[in-house]
Design an enzyme around this catalytic site. Structure first.
Site, short mmCIF file in Angstrom:
data_model
loop_
_atom_site.label_atom_id
_atom_site.label_comp_id
_atom_site.label_asym_id
_atom_site.label_seq_id
_atom_site.Cartn_x
_atom_site.Cartn_y
_atom_site.Cartn_z
N ASP A 96 46.13 0.59 -11.88
CA ASP A 96 45.13 1.10 -12.52
C ASP A 96 45.69 1.52 -13.86
OD1 ASP A 96 44.00 -0.13 -10.10
OD2 ASP A 96 43.77 2.46 -9.55
N ASP A 417 42.19 4.93 -6.93
CA ASP A 417 41.08 6.10 -6.21
C ASP A 417 40.28 5.38 -5.79
OD1 ASP A 417 40.15 4.26 -8.78
OD2 ASP A 417 40.01 5.59 -10.02
N ASP A 421 40.12 0.33 -2.72
CA ASP A 421 41.09 0.06 -2.68
C ASP A 421 41.94 0.74 -1.99
OD1 ASP A 421 41.10 -0.09 -5.17
OD2 ASP A 421 40.73 1.88 -6.35
#
Length: 902
Positions: A96, A417, A421
């Site tokens: 990310d 997070d 996901d």
């Protein structure tokens, strides 16, 4: 086997025992014989105990447990032990951006208000009061009330951001404009919010509806700028009045405002509002009609600085053979700018940066199904995936793992997070969840939790993973050397001298050294930066490398030569009594004590050699950084002195004098010198190791044999084989299509729709928006030329089977097949000067690709005018020739589709 046969075998064994070398069993010597049998039995059991490397599971467990404990200090909370070792072989990391590569401290640094672009936070006097009031209300109300700015913990420090970081950045913008958002929230508490459309990854926006005092409604909305601007029909001018906002105005704003902000690495957020009447009250469930015809208030640029340690960490990953990819929901220009600052992409490199929409167009066929072959064309060069959804992340991870393009299977680590996901974290070989910003679902689906949300912690996890692998290899190198030497010495000595040079208790002490103590010493080595200077091992590589085998055999030869020299001529070297052929209950001899002492000291010094498994010369490098290793080596040496000098008969040891101890130490230190000699010998010069099969690369011999076979088979034979295969395939499919035609003519299938195929490798992700109806004709989803030969055969399927014959060769030139123009992959080379005009033009083309959506373009292929090669699967024939499906048999193509669906 019958009972009598068993008794016959036992009797034969007893006769062999009774008569050995012409000597018969004497009754008066029975106790002596029994003692000899017990002695030999003990020697055999001892050799068996030493030969079995039962310390390997202990070494693995100790290494993993020690690594997990130490990784806690490096902000890695390990939930599954095997994730430690797996992370050492990682070849790809999909990370990310927000919070992992950046600090996750959002700050508004630029804004576009009232047709004026402000490079810094404007003074409140420069903004129209009406516009300022609407802006403050839009930010304060259309945010989670749990997001707030708190005073710093330390005087003079930065204010604390609690809640969503993007919303905290916008609230900080309100405070910078010298307005208080808490006053607005006190006037309109959370209970008075009429309707809230929460943020999700699909629409990338959030909206809140409040009821005004006059009974009407006002909608506040914020979200990704290029997405929300499409829903804006008005914009506030410098006087705070709404004026028309046409599509060309939006395009101009994208080029002049949004793209320059994104090129500087800023996240662009659009804030808008809309007034709705109270009579009739809108249908609040129809979000598409509610969140439209908005009035744009402002577009702000939010800066999320890159963590200072991230560029160096990514550089280490790339040097270690790990490819880092950024998967983010930000604008593609913002993501590319941040990727350049982090070092993920470099000027002049051959890489691909695409957004989620373009990614799905490239990997899906005309039915919206994902094809692995299409993913294999993208992921090796993909470095940035922007505007991506959690489904896109899962698709990318699964595609990389399932790919067979490269020789080694890719080991993928993923950071996440959010709740969405979870599938990607589960699918990845190692899933990293954010400990600060991560949700409980993400943490539950992960293998390791980053307690500081920092990418540099991932690099430390890689180091620990490789260190676990190396620690196990070090232990194996040491233990196998001891095993080989101890077993050969005990077995050969017992056969030649009727007694093992190493007694049972001594062998058990050696077994304790090489199992338990060696596990603690070698499995607790701390990782070093040198671990990141080599490529990943690979999942299929042998645990014992050629260098390790060279060290095992080399040190084994040295120890065997020393032990057998001391065994057969040691008494003459030291001028002592020989210990060979000693009576049954004779006292311990100095001869065999020297052998035992020398053997143990050689193992202690060889344990130092075992710290290096890649041929390094400096075996003392970093030895004092591991106090456990030093303590175990010194402690073992001290216990050995006690055993030799004061062990006596229980340990079969006789005390040695100083000279004998010095000679034993000298031979032991010779292990270090001999290790330098072994390191000098090139591993490539030892063909015996390769012949043993340890050095054979996967597919090396097989490839050569296949090449030789291919030379023996001439081209004519290959063509004949291909023709036979094609002929049988054609006959089989003709029979199948005949059955389909009969079934089609029956009334059973009348009025029945053709079922949709579900053969995708990601069945649950075949979204309807990616079907052929929504695609632009100039974006090829499948090559028009990839058609099988059955399209030629299908012309004759309407004939009776007796009248069928192979299709005649064409006498007239066929018209060229209609093909759609192909668009090459969009590959970017990072410009040397950031955000120049060419870069902006390139970025606008990307944005145009994203903004196509499901608009009713005249170029879209409609079901009515779609040609057969637009509507059906295409194939490539066996010979590799490309033939299009001719438009002359559309009904047969339809039957072919029915056949495949059935």
């Amino acid at each position: 086997m019958t009972q009598s046969l068993k008794w016959a075998i036992c009797l034969a064994l007893m006769c062999n025992v009774v008569c050995v070398a012409g000597q018969f069993w004497l009754t008066e010597c029975t106790p002596v014989y029994i003692q000899y049998f017990v002695k030999f039995f003990i020697i055999g059991v001892t050799v068996l105990v030493v030969a079995v490397p039962e310390g390997l599971p202990l070494a693995v467990t100790i290494s993993l447990a020690y690594s997990v404990k130490k990784m806690m200090k490096d902000n890695n909370l390990v939930r599954h032990l095997d994730a430690c070792e797996t992370m050492g072989n990682a070849t790809a990391i999909c990370s990310d951006k927000t919070g992992t590569l950046t600090t996750n401290r959002m700050t508004v640094v630029q804004s576009y208000l009232g047709d004026v672009q402000h490079r810094v936070v404007p003074d409140p006097g420069q903004i129209n009061p009406k516009t300022l009031d609407i802006l403050v209300n839009a930010i304060a109300i259309n945010s989670a009330y749990t997001s707030k700015i708190l005073p710093p913990d330390v005087e003079g420090g930065l204010a604390k951001q609690v809640g969503n970081k993007t919303e905290c950045g916008l609230l900080g913008f309100v405070l910078d404009l010298q307005r208080d958002y808490t006053t607005v929230r006190d006037q309109i508490p959370e209970e008075r919010l009429y309707k809230v459309y929460t943020f999700n990854s699909a629409r990338k926006s959030m909206s809140t509806v409040i009821k005004l005092p006059d009974g009407s409604f006002r909608l506040y909305s914020k979200g990704a700028s290029e997405i929300l601007l499409k829903k804006c029909s008005y914009i506030l001018d410098p006087n705070g009045e709404a004026r028309g906002f046409r599509p060309r105005d939006r395009d101009e704003m994208v080029k002049q405002v949004i793209e320059p902000m994104a090129c500087e690495g800023l996240r662009t957020i659009c804030i808008a509002y809309r007034d709705l009447p109270s009579n009739p009250e809108p249908d609040w469930e129809n979000e598409e009609e509610i969140v439209t015809e908005l009035t744009c208030i402002t577009v702000v640029g939010i800066e999320d600085p890159v963590r200072p340690e991230v560029p160096d960490a990514i550089r280490k990953c790339q040097r270690a053979g790990i490819t880092v990819r950024m998967v983010t929901g930000d604008n593609i220009n913002t993501a590319r700018a941040i990727a350049a600052k982090c070092g993920i992409i470099h000027p002049g490199d051959d890489f691909i940066c695409i957004d989620g929409k373009e990614f799905n167009r490239r990997i899906r066929n005309e039915k919206g199904e994902i094809e692995q072959e299409r993913i294999d064309k993208i992921w090796p060069k993909l470095r940035v995936l922007a505007r991506s959804s959690p489904t896109d992340k899962h698709t990318l991870v699964k595609g990389i793992i399932d790919s067979t393009v490269l020789e080694q299977r890719q080991v993928v680590a993923v950071t996440g997070d959010g709740t969405n996901d979870g599938p990607a974290l589960k699918k990845a070989d190692v899933g990293f969840a954010m400990g600060i910003a991560g949700t409980d679902v993400a943490k539950e689906a992960s293998d390791i939790i980053l307690t500081d949300d920092n990418f540099s912690s991932i690099v430390k996890a890689v180091m620990w993973g490789r260190n676990v692998y190396d620690s196990i290899s070090k232990f194996l190198q040491f233990q196998l050397t001891v095993n080989v030497v101890a077993v050969i010495v005990a077995f050969t000595g017992a056969c030649i001298t009727q007694d093992s040079p190493l007694k049972a208790v001594q062998m058990l002490w050696v077994n304790l050294i090489m199992d338990t103590f060696a596990s603690l010493a070698l499995a607790t080595e701390p990782p070093t930066e040198a671990l990141l200077l080599r490529k990943p091992y690979g999942r299929n590589n042998p645990l014992i490398s050629l260098t390790m085998m060279k060290n095992i055999l080399g040190h084994g030869v040295y120890q065997l030569v020393i032990i057998f020299t001391l065994l057969f001529i040691g008494e003459r070297i030291f001028n002592i009594d020989s210990g060979r052929n000693a009576p049954l209950h004779s006292p311990p001899s100095e001869h065999y004590t020297i052998i035992f002492n020398t053997f143990v000291l050689m193992q202690l010094f060889n344990e130092i050699n075992a710290r290096k498994i890649h041929g390094e010369r400096n075996v003392f490098d970093g030895i004092f950084a591991n106090p456990i290793f030093c303590s175990i080596v010194l402690g073992t040496f001290a216990v050995q002195i006690v055993i030799v000098q004061w062990g006596g008969k229980p340990f079969s040891c006789a005390p040695l004098n100083v000279e004998q101890w010095l000679w034993c130490l000298f031979v032991g230190v010779g292990e270090l010198l001999w290790g330098q000699v072994i390191a000098t010998v090139p591993t490539e010069r030892l063909p015996c190791l390769k012949e043993a099969g340890l050095g054979l690369e996967p597919g090396e011999e097989e490839g050569e044999e296949m090449a030789e076979d291919e030379e023996e088979i001439d081209c004519a034979e290959r063509e004949l084989r291909r023709g036979q295969i094609l002929w049988f395939r054609g006959l089989n499919r003709i029979q199948t299509q005949m059955r389909v035609v009969k079934a089609f003519r029956s009334s059973l299938y009348e009025g029945r729709e053709k079922p949709e195929s579900r053969n995708s490798i990601h069945n649950f992700m075949a979204h309807p928006e990616f079907l052929i109806n929504d695609l632009i004709h100039n974006i090829p989803l499948i090559d028009d030329t990839d058609v099988d030969d059955e399209s030629e055969l299908s012309r004759y399927q309407h004939l009776h089977p007796a009248l069928r014959k192979p299709p005649p060769p064409p006498t007239q030139p066929q018209p060229p097949a209609r093909t759609r123009p192909t668009r090459p992959y969009r590959q970017y080379s990072l410009p040397v000067t950031p955000c120049n005009r060419n870069n902006n033009n390139n970025s606008s083309s990307i944005s145009s690709t994203v903004t196509h959506g499901n608009n009713n373009s005249t170029n879209a292929v409609s079901p009515s005018n779609r040609s057969p090669h637009h509507h059906y699967h295409c194939h490539r024939n066996h010979y590799g020739r490309d033939r299009p499906m001719t438009p002359s048999a559309p009904h047969l193509a339809h039957l072919f589709c029915v056949e495949t669906s059935l």
